[in-house]
Design an enzyme around this catalytic site. Structure first.
Site, PDB file in Angstrom:
ATOM      1  CE  LYS A  13      44.538  19.138 -67.691  1.00 26.67           C
ATOM      2  NZ  LYS A  13      43.823  19.216 -66.414  1.00 26.67           N
ATOM      3  NE  ARG A  88      41.431  24.445 -69.735  1.00 25.22           N
ATOM      4  CZ  ARG A  88      42.548  24.071 -69.141  1.00 25.22           C
ATOM      5  NH1 ARG A  88      43.640  23.882 -69.832  1.00 25.22           N
ATOM      6  NH2 ARG A  88      42.558  23.879 -67.854  1.00 25.22           N
ATOM      7  NE  ARG A 127      47.902  22.451 -58.724  1.00 25.50           N
ATOM      8  CZ  ARG A 127      47.203  22.403 -59.850  1.00 25.50           C
ATOM      9  NH1 ARG A 127      47.500  21.531 -60.771  1.00 25.50           N
ATOM     10  NH2 ARG A 127      46.215  23.226 -60.024  1.00 25.50           N
ATOM     11  NE  ARG A 160      47.770  26.355 -61.245  1.00 26.73           N
ATOM     12  CZ  ARG A 160      47.321  25.473 -62.135  1.00 26.73           C
ATOM     13  NH1 ARG A 160      48.086  24.443 -62.471  1.00 26.73           N
ATOM     14  NH2 ARG A 160      46.141  25.604 -62.670  1.00 26.73           N
ATOM     15  NE  ARG A 171      41.543  25.654 -62.314  1.00 25.97           N
ATOM     16  CZ  ARG A 171      42.514  25.173 -61.528  1.00 25.97           C
ATOM     17  NH1 ARG A 171      42.664  25.648 -60.297  1.00 25.97           N
ATOM     18  NH2 ARG A 171      43.315  24.253 -61.977  1.00 25.97           N
TER      19      ARG A 171
HETATM   20  P1  AP5 Z   1      48.365  18.061 -61.734  1.00 23.73           P
HETATM   21  O1  AP5 Z   1      49.227  17.107 -62.479  1.00 23.73           O
HETATM   22  O2  AP5 Z   1      48.902  19.401 -61.409  1.00 23.73           O
HETATM   23  O3  AP5 Z   1      46.932  18.164 -62.457  1.00 23.73           O
HETATM   24  P2  AP5 Z   1      46.507  18.899 -63.783  1.00 23.73           P
HETATM   25  O4  AP5 Z   1      45.513  18.000 -64.444  1.00 23.73           O
HETATM   26  O5  AP5 Z   1      47.680  19.324 -64.578  1.00 23.73           O
HETATM   27  O6  AP5 Z   1      45.739  20.118 -63.127  1.00 23.73           O
HETATM   28  P3  AP5 Z   1      45.741  21.662 -63.524  1.00 23.73           P
HETATM   29  O7  AP5 Z   1      45.117  22.392 -62.375  1.00 23.73           O
HETATM   30  O8  AP5 Z   1      47.083  22.082 -63.986  1.00 23.73           O
HETATM   31  O9  AP5 Z   1      44.747  21.633 -64.680  1.00 23.73           O
HETATM   32  P4  AP5 Z   1      44.004  22.816 -65.246  1.00 23.73           P
HETATM   33  O10 AP5 Z   1      43.524  22.175 -66.488  1.00 23.73           O
HETATM   34  O11 AP5 Z   1      42.962  23.393 -64.395  1.00 23.73           O
HETATM   35  O12 AP5 Z   1      45.108  23.964 -65.296  1.00 23.73           O
HETATM   36  P5  AP5 Z   1      45.991  24.555 -66.464  1.00 23.73           P
HETATM   37  O13 AP5 Z   1      47.273  24.973 -65.930  1.00 23.73           O
HETATM   38  O14 AP5 Z   1      45.942  23.671 -67.655  1.00 23.73           O
HETATM   39  O15 AP5 Z   1      47.882  17.320 -60.393  1.00 23.73           O
HETATM   40  C1  AP5 Z   1      47.088  18.001 -59.434  1.00 23.73           C
HETATM   41  C2  AP5 Z   1      47.582  17.673 -58.016  1.00 23.73           C
HETATM   42  O16 AP5 Z   1      47.313  16.313 -57.716  1.00 23.73           O
HETATM   43  C3  AP5 Z   1      49.107  17.838 -57.837  1.00 23.73           C
HETATM   44  O17 AP5 Z   1      49.358  18.309 -56.544  1.00 23.73           O
HETATM   45  C4  AP5 Z   1      49.649  16.422 -58.043  1.00 23.73           C
HETATM   46  O18 AP5 Z   1      50.860  16.208 -57.346  1.00 23.73           O
HETATM   47  C5  AP5 Z   1      48.517  15.580 -57.477  1.00 23.73           C
HETATM   48  N1  AP5 Z   1      48.336  14.312 -58.186  1.00 23.73           N
HETATM   49  C6  AP5 Z   1      48.479  14.077 -59.530  1.00 23.73           C
HETATM   50  N2  AP5 Z   1      48.207  12.783 -59.824  1.00 23.73           N
HETATM   51  C7  AP5 Z   1      47.866  12.201 -58.638  1.00 23.73           C
HETATM   52  C8  AP5 Z   1      47.464  10.865 -58.286  1.00 23.73           C
HETATM   53  N3  AP5 Z   1      47.361   9.893 -59.210  1.00 23.73           N
HETATM   54  N4  AP5 Z   1      47.171  10.632 -56.980  1.00 23.73           N
HETATM   55  C9  AP5 Z   1      47.281  11.613 -56.043  1.00 23.73           C
HETATM   56  N5  AP5 Z   1      47.663  12.891 -56.312  1.00 23.73           N
HETATM   57  C10 AP5 Z   1      47.946  13.171 -57.592  1.00 23.73           C
HETATM   58  O19 AP5 Z   1      45.138  25.871 -66.814  1.00 23.73           O
HETATM   59  C11 AP5 Z   1      44.998  26.910 -65.886  1.00 23.73           C
HETATM   60  C12 AP5 Z   1      44.165  28.029 -66.502  1.00 23.73           C
HETATM   61  O20 AP5 Z   1      44.838  28.533 -67.674  1.00 23.73           O
HETATM   62  C13 AP5 Z   1      42.780  27.629 -66.987  1.00 23.73           C
HETATM   63  O21 AP5 Z   1      41.829  27.666 -65.954  1.00 23.73           O
HETATM   64  C14 AP5 Z   1      42.541  28.687 -68.069  1.00 23.73           C
HETATM   65  O22 AP5 Z   1      42.151  29.915 -67.510  1.00 23.73           O
HETATM   66  C15 AP5 Z   1      43.914  28.877 -68.689  1.00 23.73           C
HETATM   67  N6  AP5 Z   1      44.136  27.992 -69.847  1.00 23.73           N
HETATM   68  C16 AP5 Z   1      45.073  27.010 -69.957  1.00 23.73           C
HETATM   69  N7  AP5 Z   1      44.969  26.384 -71.136  1.00 23.73           N
HETATM   70  C17 AP5 Z   1      43.932  26.973 -71.790  1.00 23.73           C
HETATM   71  C18 AP5 Z   1      43.306  26.764 -73.052  1.00 23.73           C
HETATM   72  N8  AP5 Z   1      43.736  25.787 -73.887  1.00 23.73           N
HETATM   73  N9  AP5 Z   1      42.258  27.550 -73.394  1.00 23.73           N
HETATM   74  C19 AP5 Z   1      41.824  28.522 -72.572  1.00 23.73           C
HETATM   75  N10 AP5 Z   1      42.356  28.769 -71.367  1.00 23.73           N
HETATM   76  C20 AP5 Z   1      43.400  28.008 -70.975  1.00 23.73           C
HETATM   77 MG    MG Z   2      48.520  21.204 -65.043  1.00 22.86          MG
END
Ligand code: AP5
Ligand code: MG
Ligand code: ZN
Length: 214
Positions: A13, A88, A127, A160, A171
């Site tokens: 994402k 989410r 990552r 992270r 997660r």
């Molecule tokens: P990346 O682009 O980083 O993936 P992502 O989908 O953004 O993954 P996240 O871990 O950031 O998602 P998340 O939803 O768990 O975390 P968030 O920060 O939102 O890609 C992942 C890896 O793969 C990278 O190394 C990238 O280079 C690689 N990659 C990407 N595309 C690729 C491809 N096509 N092929 C190969 N490799 C690839 O949330 C974190 C925490 O915050 C949550 O757990 C929660 O506690 C809290 N939080 C955030 N938002 C909310 C909300 N709205 N409500 C409640 N809690 C929340």
């Molecule tokens: Mg992300």
């Protein structure tokens, strides 16, 4: 253009949202990045959010929703935005809809980046994240130009805290229970678009551009 990115943790994402934001000149708004910036700066919000994030749980809806609804009223959101990691939960989506209704606006696209759970854990361990600007790298699939240094802003890259295999599993469970139902929610609204997130990063992006339009 108002876009929501849906998908499991690690689906890509953030990687795609960054490119969308650049191409369409709209801000990339990631609730996860906002929380991590707050943790880094030691704010009260950061302290509260960290309790949940480190366990792979969601931060409570009230905290998250208020923050997001305020953010989308900022001047830079006038021509739209790409939301990454929000909503989410169904209550978050309903709150967002109410807020948008109040502004006479609506979501144009909810892009679901599909990646099976098996692929996710492998991606997470490689990552590297920039906590200053939110850029994301992968040591194998998307390496920075200089080892451990952010191409965009020059900050040091980190693993992270929530990318340990155990936390990633948690997660994924939380994702399936609480976030996956949003796929039906946005399908019913007629704005859902699916992309295959197991392809190379550039191919995923060109599929997204085909959906959003040039
Ligand atoms: P990346 O682009 O980083 O993936 P992502 O989908 O953004 O993954 P996240 O871990 O950031 O998602 P998340 O939803 O768990 O975390 P968030 O920060 O939102 O890609 C992942 C890896 O793969 C990278 O190394 C990238 O280079 C690689 N990659 C990407 N595309 C690729 C491809 N096509 N092929 C190969 N490799 C690839 O949330 C974190 C925490 O915050 C949550 O757990 C929660 O506690 C809290 N939080 C955030 N938002 C909310 C909300 N709205 N409500 C409640 N809690 C929340
Ligand atoms: Mg992300
Ligand atoms: Zn950076």
């Amino acid at each position: 253009m108002k876009i929501i990115m849906l998908g499991a943790p690690g689906a890509g994402k953030g990687t795609q949202a960054k490119q969308i934001a650049e191409k369409y000149h709209i801000p990339h708004i990631s609730t996860g990045d906002i929380f991590r910036a707050n943790i880094k700066n030691g704010t009260e919000l950061g302290k509260e959010a960290k309790k949940y994030m480190d366990q792979g749980m969601l931060v409570p809806d009230e905290l998250t929703t208020n923050l997001l609804v305020d953010r989308i009223k900022d001047a830079d959101c006038e021509n739209g935005y790409v939301l990454d990691g929000f909503p989410r939960t169904i209550p978050q989506a309903e709150c967002l809809d109410r807020a948008l209704e109040g502004l006479g606006e609506k979501i144009d696209f909810a892009v679901n980046v599909e990646v099976p759970d098996e692929n996710i854990i492998r991606r997470m361990s490689g990552r590297r994240a920039c906590l200053s600007c939110g850029a994301t790298y992968h040591i194998q699939y998307n390496p920075p130009k200089a080892e451990n240094v952010c191409d965009a802003c020059g900050s040091q890259l980190v693993l992270r805290d929530d990318d340990k295999a155990e936390t990633v599993k948690k997660r994924l469970d939380v994702y399936h229970a609480q976030t996956q139902p949003l796929i039906d929610y946005y399908t019913e609204k007629g704005v859902l678009a699916q992309v295959d997130g197991t392809q190379e990063i550039d191919k995923v992006f060109s599929d997204i551009v085909a959906i959003l339009g040039e």
